[in-house]
Design a protein around this motif. Structure first.
Motif, PDB file in Angstrom:
ATOM      1  N   GLY A 172       0.784  -1.230   0.000  1.00 55.04           N
ATOM      2  CA  GLY A 172       0.000   0.000   0.000  1.00 55.04           C
ATOM      3  C   GLY A 172       0.817   1.281   0.000  1.00 55.04           C
ATOM      4  N   ARG A 173       2.138   1.182  -0.166  1.00 54.13           N
ATOM      5  CA  ARG A 173       2.992   2.363  -0.157  1.00 54.13           C
ATOM      6  C   ARG A 173       3.950   2.327  -1.345  1.00 54.13           C
ATOM      7  NH1 ARG A 173       3.531   5.639   4.227  1.00 54.13           N
ATOM      8  NH2 ARG A 173       2.162   5.147   5.925  1.00 54.13           N
ATOM      9  N   VAL A 174       4.349   3.522  -1.797  1.00 52.02           N
ATOM     10  CA  VAL A 174       5.327   3.645  -2.874  1.00 52.02           C
ATOM     11  C   VAL A 174       6.416   4.621  -2.444  1.00 52.02           C
ATOM     12  CG1 VAL A 174       3.791   3.068  -4.785  1.00 52.02           C
ATOM     13  CG2 VAL A 174       3.912   5.423  -4.008  1.00 52.02           C
ATOM     14  N   LEU A 175       7.621   4.406  -2.958  1.00 55.81           N
ATOM     15  CA  LEU A 175       8.746   5.295  -2.685  1.00 55.81           C
ATOM     16  C   LEU A 175       8.817   6.312  -3.811  1.00 55.81           C
ATOM     17  CD1 LEU A 175      11.133   5.874  -0.805  1.00 55.81           C
ATOM     18  CD2 LEU A 175      12.495   4.308  -2.190  1.00 55.81           C
ATOM     19  N   VAL A 176       8.768   7.606  -3.457  1.00 56.08           N
ATOM     20  CA  VAL A 176       8.724   8.676  -4.446  1.00 56.08           C
ATOM     21  C   VAL A 176       9.971   9.537  -4.307  1.00 56.08           C
ATOM     22  CG1 VAL A 176       7.444  10.701  -5.248  1.00 56.08           C
ATOM     23  CG2 VAL A 176       6.208   8.699  -4.420  1.00 56.08           C
ATOM     24  N   LYS A 177      10.603   9.824  -5.449  1.00 60.69           N
ATOM     25  CA  LYS A 177      11.753  10.729  -5.465  1.00 60.69           C
ATOM     26  C   LYS A 177      11.240  12.108  -5.835  1.00 60.69           C
ATOM     27  CE  LYS A 177      16.312  11.360  -7.419  1.00 60.69           C
ATOM     28  NZ  LYS A 177      17.309  10.829  -8.350  1.00 60.69           N
ATOM     29  N   MET A 178      11.525  13.065  -4.960  1.00 55.65           N
ATOM     30  CA  MET A 178      11.065  14.430  -5.170  1.00 55.65           C
ATOM     31  C   MET A 178      12.248  15.285  -5.613  1.00 55.65           C
ATOM     32  SD  MET A 178       8.425  14.589  -1.937  1.00 55.65           S
ATOM     33  CE  MET A 178       9.692  14.919  -0.796  1.00 55.65           C
ATOM     34  N   ARG A 179      12.037  16.566  -5.702  1.00 57.12           N
ATOM     35  CA  ARG A 179      13.110  17.483  -6.101  1.00 57.12           C
ATOM     36  C   ARG A 179      14.294  17.386  -5.164  1.00 57.12           C
ATOM     37  NH1 ARG A 179      11.205  23.157  -8.448  1.00 57.12           N
ATOM     38  NH2 ARG A 179       9.991  22.309 -10.167  1.00 57.12           N
ATOM     39  N   ARG A 180      15.463  17.694  -5.710  1.00 54.19           N
ATOM     40  CA  ARG A 180      16.718  17.692  -4.955  1.00 54.19           C
ATOM     41  C   ARG A 180      17.091  16.316  -4.414  1.00 54.19           C
ATOM     42  NH1 ARG A 180      15.745  23.351  -1.815  1.00 54.19           N
ATOM     43  NH2 ARG A 180      15.538  24.589  -3.691  1.00 54.19           N
ATOM     44  N   GLY A 181      16.518  15.245  -5.006  1.00 53.96           N
ATOM     45  CA  GLY A 181      16.904  13.894  -4.646  1.00 53.96           C
ATOM     46  C   GLY A 181      16.299  13.340  -3.377  1.00 53.96           C
ATOM     47  N   LYS A 182      15.423  14.091  -2.736  1.00 55.66           N
ATOM     48  CA  LYS A 182      14.806  13.623  -1.500  1.00 55.66           C
ATOM     49  C   LYS A 182      13.841  12.481  -1.820  1.00 55.66           C
ATOM     50  CE  LYS A 182      12.250  15.192   2.508  1.00 55.66           C
ATOM     51  NZ  LYS A 182      11.575  16.317   3.146  1.00 55.66           N
ATOM     52  N   ARG A 183      13.888  11.408  -1.030  1.00 61.20           N
ATOM     53  CA  ARG A 183      13.010  10.269  -1.210  1.00 61.20           C
ATOM     54  C   ARG A 183      12.099  10.144  -0.005  1.00 61.20           C
ATOM     55  NH1 ARG A 183      18.246   7.934  -3.087  1.00 61.20           N
ATOM     56  NH2 ARG A 183      18.012   7.829  -5.338  1.00 61.20           N
ATOM     57  N   ARG A 184      10.836   9.772  -0.295  1.00 67.07           N
ATOM     58  CA  ARG A 184       9.872   9.670   0.798  1.00 67.07           C
ATOM     59  C   ARG A 184       8.801   8.639   0.445  1.00 67.07           C
ATOM     60  NH1 ARG A 184       5.974  14.424   2.934  1.00 67.07           N
ATOM     61  NH2 ARG A 184       4.875  13.133   4.397  1.00 67.07           N
ATOM     62  N   TRP A 185       8.304   7.947   1.454  1.00 68.27           N
ATOM     63  CA  TRP A 185       7.236   6.969   1.268  1.00 68.27           C
ATOM     64  C   TRP A 185       5.884   7.672   1.319  1.00 68.27           C
ATOM     65  CZ3 TRP A 185       7.994   2.009  -0.059  1.00 68.27           C
ATOM     66  CH2 TRP A 185       9.242   1.470   0.149  1.00 68.27           C
ATOM     67  N   PHE A 186       4.983   7.292   0.401  1.00 72.38           N
ATOM     68  CA  PHE A 186       3.616   7.806   0.390  1.00 72.38           C
ATOM     69  C   PHE A 186       2.655   6.642   0.241  1.00 72.38           C
ATOM     70  CE2 PHE A 186       5.892  11.578  -1.018  1.00 72.38           C
ATOM     71  CZ  PHE A 186       5.261  12.579  -0.308  1.00 72.38           C
TER      72      PHE A 186
END
Length: 54
Positions: free
Chosen positions: A28-42
Motif C-alpha cells: 500500500g505504499r510507494v517510494l517517491v523521489k522528489m526534487r533535490r533527490g529527496k526520497r519519501r514513502w507515500f
C-alpha cells in the motif's frame, strides 16, 4: 490502483515526483523521489497519476 516505478505522480502537498523502485516492499505504499533527490514513502491513495500525452 497500480503504480509502477517510473510513473509521474502528484503528491498531497501539490508537488510532483517520480515513483522509484525500493529496496524493500511495503504493501500500500510507494517510494517517491522528489526534487533535490529527496526520497519519501507515500500511501498509494495519496498519489495522483499524471497522465502524459505520448
Amino acid at each position: 490502483m497500480t503504480i509502477i516505478p517510473g510513473t509521474l505522480v502528484k503528491l498531497p502537498n501539490g508537488s510532483n515526483g517520480i515513483v522509484i523502485p525500493s529496496p524493500w516492499w511495503q504493501p500500500g505504499r510507494v517510494l517517491v523521489k522528489m526534487r533535490r533527490g529527496k526520497r519519501r514513502w507515500f500511501k498509494v491513495n495519496e498519489c495522483t497519476l499524471i497522465r502524459s500525452n505520448y
